[in-house]
Design an enzyme around this catalytic site. Structure first.
Site, PDB file in Angstrom:
ATOM      1  N   ASP A  51      43.377  34.968  12.034  1.00 34.24           N
ATOM      2  CA  ASP A  51      43.973  36.307  12.127  1.00 34.24           C
ATOM      3  C   ASP A  51      43.329  37.284  11.139  1.00 34.24           C
ATOM      4  O   ASP A  51      42.926  38.386  11.502  1.00 34.24           O
ATOM      5  CB  ASP A  51      45.483  36.241  11.874  1.00 34.24           C
ATOM      6  CG  ASP A  51      46.260  35.688  13.045  1.00 34.24           C
ATOM      7  OD1 ASP A  51      45.816  35.869  14.197  1.00 34.24           O
ATOM      8  OD2 ASP A  51      47.313  35.077  12.825  1.00 34.24           O
ATOM      9  N   LYS A  62      53.584  29.139  13.863  1.00 36.96           N
ATOM     10  CA  LYS A  62      52.393  29.187  13.011  1.00 36.96           C
ATOM     11  C   LYS A  62      52.566  28.463  11.685  1.00 36.96           C
ATOM     12  O   LYS A  62      51.598  27.961  11.117  1.00 36.96           O
ATOM     13  CB  LYS A  62      51.982  30.644  12.755  1.00 36.96           C
ATOM     14  CG  LYS A  62      51.371  31.348  13.959  1.00 36.96           C
ATOM     15  CD  LYS A  62      50.866  32.727  13.559  1.00 36.96           C
ATOM     16  CE  LYS A  62      50.232  33.439  14.737  1.00 36.96           C
ATOM     17  NZ  LYS A  62      49.640  34.743  14.325  1.00 36.96           N
TER      18      LYS A  62
END
Length: 281
Positions: A102, A66
């Site tokens: 997220d 990420k």
């Protein structure tokens, strides 16, 4: 030829994202296919070049890529830049643009159970890792400044708060301080791995002073009901497990790729069935 979408991670074998997204492609009649690509860290750059050559429409990024994916992208959304991590990428005519869904995925889940506006909600985040960072920054960006962060290491909690570019009130607290003042909060969010399978009896902090009707969230979804959530429910709290965050971050990615915001209830039921459980305490 089907439009290609995917997931980059290591490992990816147990990811539920392919099943979730491919079900949505079928449900909405979209000629697409989502594949999970196992990519070792040293091969990430080559993987991105290969996906670009295949004209992939978009992809998700999971552990451990990420952060490192960011150096291979052409453009990064401001919130993702502040979070310092990307989990969703769009291919816009050959330009790879990175986002982080997220935090917003968590907020969409949270909004199904809170009664106050985010601006009036007093929030405690437990933990200072990547998930805590995404949730903190996304909440602050949405106008929720009243956030305390509690962590085993106080300096980590302080650093997380100081690096948020959006308006914040509140403090960095030790776990003991958070326990002593837990009755202050409208929402308590565990972002740590404490209570995750196989250590399912552990909880991140004591809930002895918890008030009824407080919203207590745990971003863990294996088990669906952690010991933390079971104890919170026993004390009269409203509980929220990690399935909602997982499906909503996926729904936001799907929307960015296709322009279609999907049926989150359908996604959630698929995930729950896959996990073999239910969401009620």
């Amino acid at each position: 030829m089907k439009k290609l979408y995917g997931l980059l991670g290591c490992p990816v074998e147990h990811s539920m994202s392919p099943e979730m997204h491919n079900d949505l492609f079928t449900y909405y009649g979209i000629d697409g296919y989502y594949h999970a690509f196992h990519v070792e860290a040293e091969n990430l750059g080559n993987a991105v070049i290969g996906l670009k050559a295949l004209n992939i429409e978009g992809f998700n990024v999971t552990i451990p890529h990420k952060v490192s994916i960011m150096r291979y992208l052409d453009e990064i959304d401001d919130i993702a830049l502040n979070i310092g991590a990307v989990n969703t990428v769009i291919n816009n005519n050959g330009k790879l643009i990175g986002y982080n869904t997220d935090g917003d995925g968590f907020i969409k889940s949270l909004e199904t159970v809170i009664t106050k506006s985010l601006s009036d909600t007093k929030i405690l985040i437990i933990g200072s890792g990547g998930a805590a960072r995404a949730i903190l920054i996304s909440l602050a960006a949405k106008g929720a400044p009243n956030i305390d962060v509690s962590n085993r290491t106080l300096t980590s909690a302080s650093q997380l708060r100081s690096e948020c570019q959006f308006k914040l009130k509140g403090s960095a607290l030790s776990l003991k301080e958070a326990e002593e003042n837990i009755q202050q909060y409208d929402v308590i969010i565990n972002t740590t791995s404490v209570g995750m399978h196989p250590n399912i009896d552990n909880i991140p902090l004591s809930l002895n002073k918890l008030l009824p009707h407080t919203v207590v969230s745990d971003i863990i979804y294996n088990p669906l009901q952690t010991s933390f959530l079971i104890e919170a429910a026993r004390r009269g709290a409203v509980t929220l497990n990690g399935v909602g965050m997982f499906v909503n971050q996926g729904a936001l990615a799907f929307h960015k790729w296709t322009g279609q915001f999907p049926d989150v209830n359908r996604m959630e039921q698929l995930v729950i069935n896959k996990l073999g459980g239910h969401t009620e305490c």
